[in-house]
Design a protein around this motif. Structure first.
Motif, PDB file in Angstrom:
ATOM      1  N   ARG A 184       0.824  -1.199   0.000  1.00  0.00           N
ATOM      2  CA  ARG A 184       0.000   0.000   0.000  1.00  0.00           C
ATOM      3  C   ARG A 184       0.870   1.265   0.000  1.00  0.00           C
ATOM      4  O   ARG A 184       0.564   2.239  -0.699  1.00  0.00           O
ATOM      5  CB  ARG A 184      -0.911  -0.005   1.226  1.00  0.00           C
ATOM      6  CG  ARG A 184      -1.949  -1.124   1.216  1.00  0.00           C
ATOM      7  CD  ARG A 184      -2.820  -1.030   2.443  1.00  0.00           C
ATOM      8  NE  ARG A 184      -3.749  -2.162   2.509  1.00  0.00           N
ATOM      9  CZ  ARG A 184      -4.640  -2.331   3.475  1.00  0.00           C
ATOM     10  NH1 ARG A 184      -4.734  -1.443   4.446  1.00  0.00           N
ATOM     11  NH2 ARG A 184      -5.442  -3.374   3.485  1.00  0.00           N
ATOM     12  N   ASP A 185       1.944   1.269   0.789  1.00  0.00           N
ATOM     13  CA  ASP A 185       2.826   2.437   0.825  1.00  0.00           C
ATOM     14  C   ASP A 185       3.463   2.683  -0.539  1.00  0.00           C
ATOM     15  O   ASP A 185       3.599   3.829  -0.985  1.00  0.00           O
ATOM     16  CB  ASP A 185       3.910   2.240   1.891  1.00  0.00           C
ATOM     17  CG  ASP A 185       3.327   2.276   3.304  1.00  0.00           C
ATOM     18  OD1 ASP A 185       2.204   2.792   3.453  1.00  0.00           O
ATOM     19  OD2 ASP A 185       3.981   1.790   4.234  1.00  0.00           O
ATOM     20  N   ALA A 186       3.880   1.612  -1.214  1.00  0.00           N
ATOM     21  CA  ALA A 186       4.475   1.764  -2.540  1.00  0.00           C
ATOM     22  C   ALA A 186       3.451   2.346  -3.518  1.00  0.00           C
ATOM     23  O   ALA A 186       3.772   3.213  -4.338  1.00  0.00           O
ATOM     24  CB  ALA A 186       4.994   0.422  -3.040  1.00  0.00           C
ATOM     25  N   THR A 187       2.199   1.872  -3.411  1.00  0.00           N
ATOM     26  CA  THR A 187       1.155   2.397  -4.293  1.00  0.00           C
ATOM     27  C   THR A 187       0.895   3.875  -4.014  1.00  0.00           C
ATOM     28  O   THR A 187       0.734   4.680  -4.943  1.00  0.00           O
ATOM     29  CB  THR A 187      -0.141   1.597  -4.087  1.00  0.00           C
ATOM     30  OG1 THR A 187       0.131   0.209  -4.317  1.00  0.00           O
ATOM     31  CG2 THR A 187      -1.218   2.052  -5.049  1.00  0.00           C
ATOM     32  N   THR A 188       0.864   4.238  -2.741  1.00  0.00           N
ATOM     33  CA  THR A 188       0.654   5.644  -2.386  1.00  0.00           C
ATOM     34  C   THR A 188       1.792   6.513  -2.899  1.00  0.00           C
ATOM     35  O   THR A 188       1.573   7.623  -3.408  1.00  0.00           O
ATOM     36  CB  THR A 188       0.536   5.777  -0.864  1.00  0.00           C
ATOM     37  OG1 THR A 188      -0.536   4.949  -0.395  1.00  0.00           O
ATOM     38  CG2 THR A 188       0.244   7.221  -0.464  1.00  0.00           C
ATOM     39  N   THR A 189       3.026   6.022  -2.803  1.00  0.00           N
ATOM     40  CA  THR A 189       4.180   6.775  -3.296  1.00  0.00           C
ATOM     41  C   THR A 189       4.073   7.024  -4.797  1.00  0.00           C
ATOM     42  O   THR A 189       4.343   8.128  -5.295  1.00  0.00           O
ATOM     43  CB  THR A 189       5.476   6.015  -2.976  1.00  0.00           C
ATOM     44  OG1 THR A 189       5.567   5.821  -1.558  1.00  0.00           O
ATOM     45  CG2 THR A 189       6.692   6.789  -3.447  1.00  0.00           C
ATOM     46  N   ILE A 190       3.658   5.991  -5.517  1.00  0.00           N
ATOM     47  CA  ILE A 190       3.488   6.144  -6.969  1.00  0.00           C
ATOM     48  C   ILE A 190       2.400   7.178  -7.262  1.00  0.00           C
ATOM     49  O   ILE A 190       2.525   8.015  -8.159  1.00  0.00           O
ATOM     50  CB  ILE A 190       3.152   4.781  -7.607  1.00  0.00           C
ATOM     51  CG1 ILE A 190       4.350   3.836  -7.491  1.00  0.00           C
ATOM     52  CG2 ILE A 190       2.763   4.962  -9.076  1.00  0.00           C
ATOM     53  CD1 ILE A 190       4.052   2.421  -7.945  1.00  0.00           C
ATOM     54  N   GLY A 191       1.290   7.118  -6.486  1.00  0.00           N
ATOM     55  CA  GLY A 191       0.219   8.079  -6.683  1.00  0.00           C
ATOM     56  C   GLY A 191       0.678   9.513  -6.428  1.00  0.00           C
ATOM     57  O   GLY A 191       0.335  10.434  -7.193  1.00  0.00           O
ATOM     58  N   VAL A 192       1.457   9.729  -5.369  1.00  0.00           N
ATOM     59  CA  VAL A 192       1.971  11.070  -5.076  1.00  0.00           C
ATOM     60  C   VAL A 192       2.893  11.547  -6.188  1.00  0.00           C
ATOM     61  O   VAL A 192       2.850  12.711  -6.618  1.00  0.00           O
ATOM     62  CB  VAL A 192       2.690  11.064  -3.715  1.00  0.00           C
ATOM     63  CG1 VAL A 192       3.418  12.383  -3.490  1.00  0.00           C
ATOM     64  CG2 VAL A 192       1.693  10.808  -2.585  1.00  0.00           C
ATOM     65  N   ALA A 193       3.749  10.628  -6.675  1.00  0.00           N
ATOM     66  CA  ALA A 193       4.684  11.003  -7.744  1.00  0.00           C
ATOM     67  C   ALA A 193       3.939  11.396  -9.019  1.00  0.00           C
ATOM     68  O   ALA A 193       4.279  12.399  -9.678  1.00  0.00           O
ATOM     69  CB  ALA A 193       5.643   9.849  -8.014  1.00  0.00           C
ATOM     70  N   LEU A 194       2.914  10.619  -9.382  1.00  0.00           N
ATOM     71  CA  LEU A 194       2.135  10.950 -10.584  1.00  0.00           C
ATOM     72  C   LEU A 194       1.392  12.273 -10.415  1.00  0.00           C
ATOM     73  O   LEU A 194       1.287  13.064 -11.359  1.00  0.00           O
ATOM     74  CB  LEU A 194       1.159   9.819 -10.889  1.00  0.00           C
ATOM     75  CG  LEU A 194       1.772   8.501 -11.375  1.00  0.00           C
ATOM     76  CD1 LEU A 194       0.701   7.428 -11.510  1.00  0.00           C
ATOM     77  CD2 LEU A 194       2.501   8.701 -12.696  1.00  0.00           C
TER      78      LEU A 194
ATOM     79  N   ALA B 158       2.312  14.818  -8.500  1.00  0.00           N
ATOM     80  CA  ALA B 158       3.290  15.907  -8.589  1.00  0.00           C
ATOM     81  C   ALA B 158       3.708  16.151 -10.037  1.00  0.00           C
ATOM     82  O   ALA B 158       3.851  17.306 -10.490  1.00  0.00           O
ATOM     83  CB  ALA B 158       4.500  15.566  -7.726  1.00  0.00           C
ATOM     84  N   ALA B 159       3.903  15.039 -10.800  1.00  0.00           N
ATOM     85  CA  ALA B 159       4.294  15.187 -12.199  1.00  0.00           C
ATOM     86  C   ALA B 159       3.197  15.891 -13.002  1.00  0.00           C
ATOM     87  O   ALA B 159       3.479  16.763 -13.845  1.00  0.00           O
ATOM     88  CB  ALA B 159       4.606  13.815 -12.792  1.00  0.00           C
ATOM     89  N   TRP B 160       1.954  15.507 -12.736  1.00  0.00           N
ATOM     90  CA  TRP B 160       0.853  16.138 -13.473  1.00  0.00           C
ATOM     91  C   TRP B 160       0.730  17.621 -13.123  1.00  0.00           C
ATOM     92  O   TRP B 160       0.566  18.470 -14.005  1.00  0.00           O
ATOM     93  CB  TRP B 160      -0.445  15.418 -13.176  1.00  0.00           C
ATOM     94  CG  TRP B 160      -1.645  16.098 -13.771  1.00  0.00           C
ATOM     95  CD1 TRP B 160      -2.631  16.752 -13.122  1.00  0.00           C
ATOM     96  CD2 TRP B 160      -1.945  16.216 -15.164  1.00  0.00           C
ATOM     97  NE1 TRP B 160      -3.543  17.274 -13.991  1.00  0.00           N
ATOM     98  CE2 TRP B 160      -3.154  16.951 -15.269  1.00  0.00           C
ATOM     99  CE3 TRP B 160      -1.318  15.771 -16.325  1.00  0.00           C
ATOM    100  CZ2 TRP B 160      -3.740  17.251 -16.493  1.00  0.00           C
ATOM    101  CZ3 TRP B 160      -1.915  16.064 -17.549  1.00  0.00           C
ATOM    102  CH2 TRP B 160      -3.098  16.797 -17.624  1.00  0.00           C
ATOM    103  N   LEU B 161       0.834  17.953 -11.849  1.00  0.00           N
ATOM    104  CA  LEU B 161       0.749  19.362 -11.455  1.00  0.00           C
ATOM    105  C   LEU B 161       1.911  20.176 -12.041  1.00  0.00           C
ATOM    106  O   LEU B 161       1.746  21.345 -12.416  1.00  0.00           O
ATOM    107  CB  LEU B 161       0.736  19.480  -9.928  1.00  0.00           C
ATOM    108  CG  LEU B 161      -0.533  18.938  -9.242  1.00  0.00           C
ATOM    109  CD1 LEU B 161      -0.402  19.029  -7.732  1.00  0.00           C
ATOM    110  CD2 LEU B 161      -1.775  19.681  -9.722  1.00  0.00           C
ATOM    111  N   LEU B 162       3.097  19.546 -12.130  1.00  0.00           N
ATOM    112  CA  LEU B 162       4.238  20.225 -12.730  1.00  0.00           C
ATOM    113  C   LEU B 162       3.973  20.504 -14.206  1.00  0.00           C
ATOM    114  O   LEU B 162       4.269  21.597 -14.718  1.00  0.00           O
ATOM    115  CB  LEU B 162       5.498  19.381 -12.550  1.00  0.00           C
ATOM    116  CG  LEU B 162       6.785  19.956 -13.156  1.00  0.00           C
ATOM    117  CD1 LEU B 162       7.115  21.313 -12.531  1.00  0.00           C
ATOM    118  CD2 LEU B 162       7.943  18.976 -12.983  1.00  0.00           C
ATOM    119  N   LEU B 163       3.400  19.522 -14.902  1.00  0.00           N
ATOM    120  CA  LEU B 163       3.070  19.722 -16.313  1.00  0.00           C
ATOM    121  C   LEU B 163       2.027  20.821 -16.487  1.00  0.00           C
ATOM    122  O   LEU B 163       2.124  21.653 -17.408  1.00  0.00           O
ATOM    123  CB  LEU B 163       2.561  18.412 -16.922  1.00  0.00           C
ATOM    124  CG  LEU B 163       3.597  17.298 -17.137  1.00  0.00           C
ATOM    125  CD1 LEU B 163       2.913  16.028 -17.618  1.00  0.00           C
ATOM    126  CD2 LEU B 163       4.662  17.746 -18.135  1.00  0.00           C
TER     127      LEU B 163
END
Length: 318
Positions: free
Chosen positions: A13-23, A25-30
């Motif tokens: 679950r933590d790994a999935t949450t980390t991926i979600g946060v990364a995506l 952040a990437a989308w907001l940066l774009l």
């Protein structure tokens, strides 16, 4: 769920949450880069343009976190499935070893009812003096709890051909009432030396033990005894409605629990069918040697009560 399985699920679950946060952040940066680098417009954008822009920013974020939630749910289900497979393997090992103690695992409760040494004196099934355990709701969701060692311990000596008197075998089929029941202990030891009788007694003890794990005790189930003639028809090969009176156990909770176990528990189903087959063979050999009074005593033994209960739940009495 064991601690190891729980930790594994949390890590996923933590790994999935980390991926979600990364995506996210990437989308907001774009979005930010698009906002900063987009060419200016001559006129101020209208409300529809702002609405479409907001939807274009928020909708991908919603999809990202919906995917994160689904991934977390899948990880939890996978962890529970792994835990169930481990428990099923443990139960199968327990059944294969006929109640021998299993190696303990960290964070997991020990398997119920460790067997006693081979040459230890046999211990009885639960006596009538024992207070019945509450059984409310047992039929809806059978549960397994540690079984009293008095209902599981039995000395299984190496079987060899032995001539057993009918009254001795009947006493053995009822199992000892306690450590002071010397006659029943001696009868049990003698009966276990015969190959055929040993298989019946082991199968009966297995069924009684598995039912006791669901708070179903043979001492709590006095049967309506069928006439001796019905038992003789059973021994002669009659089946179905001709021997319907043998289903003398009418306790609704016990019957419902046995039916649920037969439908949903593979270990209990195999054990029960093994017991029914061998007890039927015992009746074919033993009943012709008995008079009516001896048949009545046989019908009231704990092994015969288990036969009536499981047989009626399985539908063999028509």
């Amino acid at each position: 769920m064991s601690p190891l399985t729980r930790i594994t699920a949390l890590a996923r679950r933590d790994a999935t949450t980390t991926i979600g946060v990364a995506l996210t952040a990437a989308w907001l940066l774009l979005v930010l880069l698009f906002w900063l680098l987009a060419p200016g417009e001559a006129g101020r954008p209208g409300g529809v343009a702002w609405l479409l822009s907001a939807i274009g920013v928020v909708l991908p974020l919603g999809l990202i976190w919906m995917a994160v939630g689904l991934a977390r749910s899948v990880a939890a289900l996978r962890a529970e499935a792994d835990d169930l497979r481990q428990r099923l393997s443990q139960l199968r090992e327990y059944a294969a070893t006929r109640g021998a103690p299993l190696p303990s695992a960290e964070g997991r409760r020990a398997a119920p009812a460790p067997a006693e040494p081979r040459h230890a004196p046999p211990q009885p099934a639960a006596t009538a003096a024992r207070a019945p355990q509450p059984r409310a709701g047992a039929a809806a969701a059978p549960r397994t709890r540690p079984v009293d060692s008095r209902q599981t311990a039995m000395p299984f000596d190496t079987p060899e051909p032995v001539d057993i008197a009918p009254e001795t075998l009947i006493r053995a089929l009822n199992f000892p009432d306690g450590p002071d029941d010397g006659e029943a202990i001696a009868a049990l030891r003698l009966a276990l030396k015969d190959h055929e009788n040993s298989r019946v007694l082991r199968a009966a003890q297995d069924v009684v033990t598995l039912l006791a794990a669901q708070d179903i005790y043979m001492d709590d189930l006095p049967p309506d005894l069928a006439p001796a003639a019905v038992w003789r028809r059973q021994a002669e090969g009659a089946r179905g409605s001709a021997i319907a009176a043998l289903g003398g156990i009418h306790d609704e909770i016990a019957l419902e629990v046995a039916s649920v176990l037969l439908r949903g528990d593979e270990i209990f189903r195999d054990t029960a069918h093994h017991f029914l087959r061998h007890f039927d063979g015992l009746l074919s050999r033993l009943v012709p040697q008995l008079d009516d009074d001896q048949i009545a005593i046989l019908a009231d033994t704990r092994s015969a009560r288990a036969f009536m209960l499981v047989g009626r739940a399985a539908g063999i009495f028509g």
